[in-house]
Design a protein around this motif. Structure first.
Motif, mmCIF file in Angstrom:
data_model
loop_
_atom_site.group_PDB
_atom_site.id
_atom_site.type_symbol
_atom_site.label_atom_id
_atom_site.label_comp_id
_atom_site.label_asym_id
_atom_site.label_seq_id
_atom_site.Cartn_x
_atom_site.Cartn_y
_atom_site.Cartn_z
ATOM 1 N N SER A 89 0.838 -1.198 0.000
ATOM 2 C CA SER A 89 0.000 0.000 0.000
ATOM 3 C C SER A 89 0.874 1.248 0.000
ATOM 4 O O SER A 89 2.095 1.183 0.181
ATOM 5 C CB SER A 89 -0.901 0.006 1.234
ATOM 6 N N VAL A 90 0.229 2.387 -0.199
ATOM 7 C CA VAL A 90 0.945 3.663 -0.180
ATOM 8 C C VAL A 90 1.640 3.856 1.163
ATOM 9 O O VAL A 90 2.829 4.200 1.231
ATOM 10 C CB VAL A 90 -0.034 4.823 -0.473
ATOM 11 N N ALA A 91 0.920 3.624 2.266
ATOM 12 C CA ALA A 91 1.512 3.810 3.594
ATOM 13 C C ALA A 91 2.641 2.820 3.846
ATOM 14 O O ALA A 91 3.667 3.175 4.444
ATOM 15 C CB ALA A 91 0.443 3.667 4.675
ATOM 16 N N GLU A 92 2.486 1.585 3.378
ATOM 17 C CA GLU A 92 3.531 0.589 3.585
ATOM 18 C C GLU A 92 4.814 0.965 2.844
ATOM 19 O O GLU A 92 5.912 0.704 3.331
ATOM 20 C CB GLU A 92 3.034 -0.783 3.141
ATOM 21 N N ASN A 93 4.686 1.577 1.660
ATOM 22 C CA ASN A 93 5.864 2.061 0.948
ATOM 23 C C ASN A 93 6.627 3.071 1.791
ATOM 24 O O ASN A 93 7.855 3.072 1.832
ATOM 25 C CB ASN A 93 5.456 2.693 -0.381
ATOM 26 N N VAL A 94 5.891 3.942 2.467
ATOM 27 C CA VAL A 94 6.523 4.963 3.300
ATOM 28 C C VAL A 94 7.094 4.349 4.572
ATOM 29 O O VAL A 94 8.173 4.731 5.042
ATOM 30 C CB VAL A 94 5.520 6.082 3.625
ATOM 31 N N GLN A 95 6.398 3.372 5.133
ATOM 32 C CA GLN A 95 6.849 2.746 6.378
ATOM 33 C C GLN A 95 8.205 2.055 6.223
ATOM 34 O O GLN A 95 8.964 1.952 7.193
ATOM 35 C CB GLN A 95 5.807 1.744 6.860
ATOM 36 N N LEU A 96 8.521 1.597 5.031
ATOM 37 C CA LEU A 96 9.825 0.972 4.821
ATOM 38 C C LEU A 96 10.960 1.936 5.156
ATOM 39 O O LEU A 96 11.969 1.555 5.756
ATOM 40 C CB LEU A 96 9.953 0.496 3.378
ATOM 41 N N SER A 97 10.806 3.201 4.758
ATOM 42 C CA SER A 97 11.831 4.191 5.075
ATOM 43 C C SER A 97 11.911 4.446 6.575
ATOM 44 O O SER A 97 12.987 4.693 7.111
ATOM 45 C CB SER A 97 11.550 5.505 4.333
ATOM 46 N N LEU A 98 10.782 4.400 7.231
ATOM 47 C CA LEU A 98 10.778 4.615 8.677
ATOM 48 C C LEU A 98 11.529 3.505 9.411
ATOM 49 O O LEU A 98 12.075 3.717 10.491
ATOM 50 C CB LEU A 98 9.339 4.687 9.185
ATOM 51 N N ALA A 99 11.582 2.334 8.806
ATOM 52 C CA ALA A 99 12.284 1.220 9.442
ATOM 53 C C ALA A 99 13.795 1.303 9.257
ATOM 54 O O ALA A 99 14.543 0.690 10.020
ATOM 55 C CB ALA A 99 11.769 -0.103 8.878
ATOM 56 N N PHE A 100 14.242 2.088 8.237
ATOM 57 C CA PHE A 100 15.675 2.083 7.921
ATOM 58 C C PHE A 100 16.287 3.481 7.881
ATOM 59 O O PHE A 100 17.366 3.666 7.336
ATOM 60 C CB PHE A 100 15.900 1.386 6.580
ATOM 61 N N GLY A 101 15.623 4.476 8.459
ATOM 62 C CA GLY A 101 16.143 5.838 8.462
ATOM 63 C C GLY A 101 17.039 6.110 9.667
ATOM 64 O O GLY A 101 17.624 5.196 10.262
ATOM 65 N N LYS A 102 17.160 7.379 10.031
ATOM 66 C CA LYS A 102 18.033 7.765 11.139
ATOM 67 C C LYS A 102 17.604 7.097 12.441
ATOM 68 O O LYS A 102 18.421 6.689 13.254
ATOM 69 C CB LYS A 102 18.012 9.290 11.298
ATOM 70 N N LYS A 103 16.277 7.000 12.639
ATOM 71 C CA LYS A 103 15.730 6.308 13.794
ATOM 72 C C LYS A 103 14.760 5.243 13.277
ATOM 73 O O LYS A 103 14.028 5.480 12.328
ATOM 74 C CB LYS A 103 14.987 7.284 14.712
ATOM 75 N N ARG A 104 14.761 4.091 13.907
ATOM 76 C CA ARG A 104 13.900 3.009 13.451
ATOM 77 C C ARG A 104 12.533 3.081 14.127
ATOM 78 O O ARG A 104 12.441 3.201 15.350
ATOM 79 C CB ARG A 104 14.558 1.657 13.721
ATOM 80 N N HIS A 105 11.499 3.025 13.302
ATOM 81 C CA HIS A 105 10.128 3.057 13.800
ATOM 82 C C HIS A 105 9.393 1.838 13.260
ATOM 83 O O HIS A 105 9.500 1.504 12.075
ATOM 84 C CB HIS A 105 9.416 4.334 13.362
ATOM 85 N N TRP A 106 8.592 1.190 14.117
ATOM 86 C CA TRP A 106 7.888 -0.023 13.738
ATOM 87 C C TRP A 106 6.427 0.054 14.178
ATOM 88 O O TRP A 106 6.037 0.903 14.986
ATOM 89 C CB TRP A 106 8.537 -1.256 14.387
ATOM 90 N N GLY A 107 5.626 -0.842 13.626
ATOM 91 C CA GLY A 107 4.260 -1.039 14.090
ATOM 92 C C GLY A 107 3.384 0.189 13.986
ATOM 93 O O GLY A 107 3.413 0.936 13.006
ATOM 94 N N ARG A 108 2.580 0.387 15.024
ATOM 95 C CA ARG A 108 1.591 1.464 15.016
ATOM 96 C C ARG A 108 2.259 2.839 14.931
ATOM 97 O O ARG A 108 1.753 3.740 14.264
ATOM 98 C CB ARG A 108 0.730 1.380 16.288
ATOM 99 N N GLU A 109 3.400 2.968 15.604
ATOM 100 C CA GLU A 109 4.122 4.245 15.537
ATOM 101 C C GLU A 109 4.537 4.550 14.104
ATOM 102 O O GLU A 109 4.382 5.688 13.631
ATOM 103 C CB GLU A 109 5.354 4.201 16.427
ATOM 104 N N ALA A 110 5.031 3.553 13.388
ATOM 105 C CA ALA A 110 5.457 3.748 12.007
ATOM 106 C C ALA A 110 4.274 4.125 11.131
ATOM 107 O O ALA A 110 4.387 4.992 10.251
ATOM 108 C CB ALA A 110 6.137 2.492 11.480
ATOM 109 N N ARG A 111 3.130 3.488 11.358
ATOM 110 C CA ARG A 111 1.950 3.812 10.552
ATOM 111 C C ARG A 111 1.512 5.248 10.793
ATOM 112 O O ARG A 111 1.180 5.986 9.860
ATOM 113 C CB ARG A 111 0.813 2.845 10.863
ATOM 114 N N THR A 112 1.526 5.676 12.036
ATOM 115 C CA THR A 112 1.139 7.056 12.356
ATOM 116 C C THR A 112 2.083 8.054 11.695
ATOM 117 O O THR A 112 1.644 9.051 11.101
ATOM 118 C CB THR A 112 1.145 7.265 13.877
#
Length: 242
Positions: free
Chosen positions: A95-118
Motif C-alpha cells: 500500500s501507499v503507507a507501507e511504501n513509506v513505512q519501509l523508510s521509517l524502518a531504515f532511516g536515522k531512527k527506526r520506527h515499527w508497528g503502530r508508531e510507524a503507521r502514524t
C-alpha cells in the motif's frame, strides 16, 4: 538543524569514460541548490556517489564533520541523506503507507508497528496524500506517485534531500504543486540538492546553481547569473548560441 554538504575533488570513471572529474562544491544548511547540465554531464553520478549508490574513485563527501565517502547507502541514510530517483520506484504489491513505512524502518531512527503507521500518515499528509495510505500504488496518478516518493524520502528524517529530476514529466498545474512542496521543505530548513532541467523550477527554487558539462563543473554562483554565462549557454545549446 541541517548540516552543510561538502564534496571535494569528486572523481568517477567507468572503464575508459571519466563520468565525473574533479568536481567540488558546498551547500550550506537550508539552501536549495540546483545541479544543472545537459544529459550525460555527470549529475546523477554525483548524486549516486553522495548517496552511496556508487563508490567514489577519488575525492570526498562530508555531511558536517562526518566523512560519508566510503559508506554504504544504508549508513549514508542514517547520517541524514535521502534521495528520489528520475523514475519513481514504488513497491507495487504494498500500500501507499507501507511504501513509506519501509523508510521509517531504515532511516536515522527506526520506527515499527503502530508508531510507524502514524508517522507514515503524517508524511503522506504533508505531501498532500492525507487519508490515502491504504490505497495501492497502482491507483495513484503520476503526480501522486511523485508525492508518495517524496513522503518516503522524508520518512527517513533527512537533513539533506537529493532530488533527481523529481519534477520531470509533470503538467503545468502539477509542476506548480511540486514547486510549492519543495518550497515548504525549504521553509522548514531542509537542505536540498536539485537536479533539474525545468528552468521555471530552477528559477523559483534555487538561489544558487552548479553547472556540469562532460563530467566537469563549468559554472557556480547565483542562478540568474549562472544561467546567463556563455559557457552554460554553449553547454546546453551549442556554439551558435554562446
Amino acid at each position: 538543524m541541517s548540516k552543510p554538504l561538502e564534496i571535494t575533488n569528486l572523481y568517477k570513471r567507468f572503464g575508459g569514460l571519466i563520468a565525473v572529474n574533479d568536481v567540488s562544491f558546498k551547500l550550506q544548511p537550508g539552501e536549495v541548490v540546483g545541479l544543472l547540465g545537459p544529459n550525460g554531464s555527470g549529475k546523477t553520478t554525483v548524486l549516486n556517489m553522495i548517496s552511496g549508490a556508487l563508490p567514489c574513485d577519488g575525492g570526498s563527501v562530508r555531511i558536517g564533520s562526518t566523512d560519508i565517502t566510503k559508506m554504504k547507502p544504508h549508513r549514508v541514510a542514517k547520517n541524514g541523506v535521502a534521495r528520489t530517483f528520475q523514475l519513481v520506484r514504488p513497491l507495487p504489491t504494498l500500500s501507499v503507507a507501507e511504501n513509506v513505512q519501509l523508510s521509517l524502518a531504515f532511516g536515522k531512527k527506526r520506527h515499527w508497528g503502530r508508531e510507524a503507521r502514524t508517522l507514515a500518515e503524517e508524511k503522506l499528509a504533508f505531501v498532500g496524500l492525507e487519508g490515502r495510505g491504504d490505497e495501492r500504488v497502482g491507483n495513484l496518478t503520476y503526480i501522486d506517485q511523485k508525492r508518495m516518493e517524496m513522503a518516503r524520502a522524508l520518512a527517513s528524517e533527512p537533513e539533506l534531500l537529493l532530488l533527481d529530476e523529481w519534477l520531470a514529466g509533470l503538467n503545468p498545474s502539477e509542476l506548480r504543486i511540486g514547486i510549492d512542496l519543495v518550497k515548504n521543505l525549504q521553509g522548514q530548513g531542509m537542505t536540498v540538492l536539485l537536479v533539474e532541467h525545468i528552468m521555471e523550477a530552477v528559477r523559483a527554487l534555487c538561489s544558487r546553481c552548479v553547472v556540469m558539462s562532460a563530467g566537469e563543473k563549468i559554472a557556480e554562483g547565483p542562478s540568474a547569473e549562472v544561467l546567463r554565462e556563455p559557457a552554460v549557454i554553449k553547454a546546453y545549446l551549442g556554439d551558435d548560441h554562446a
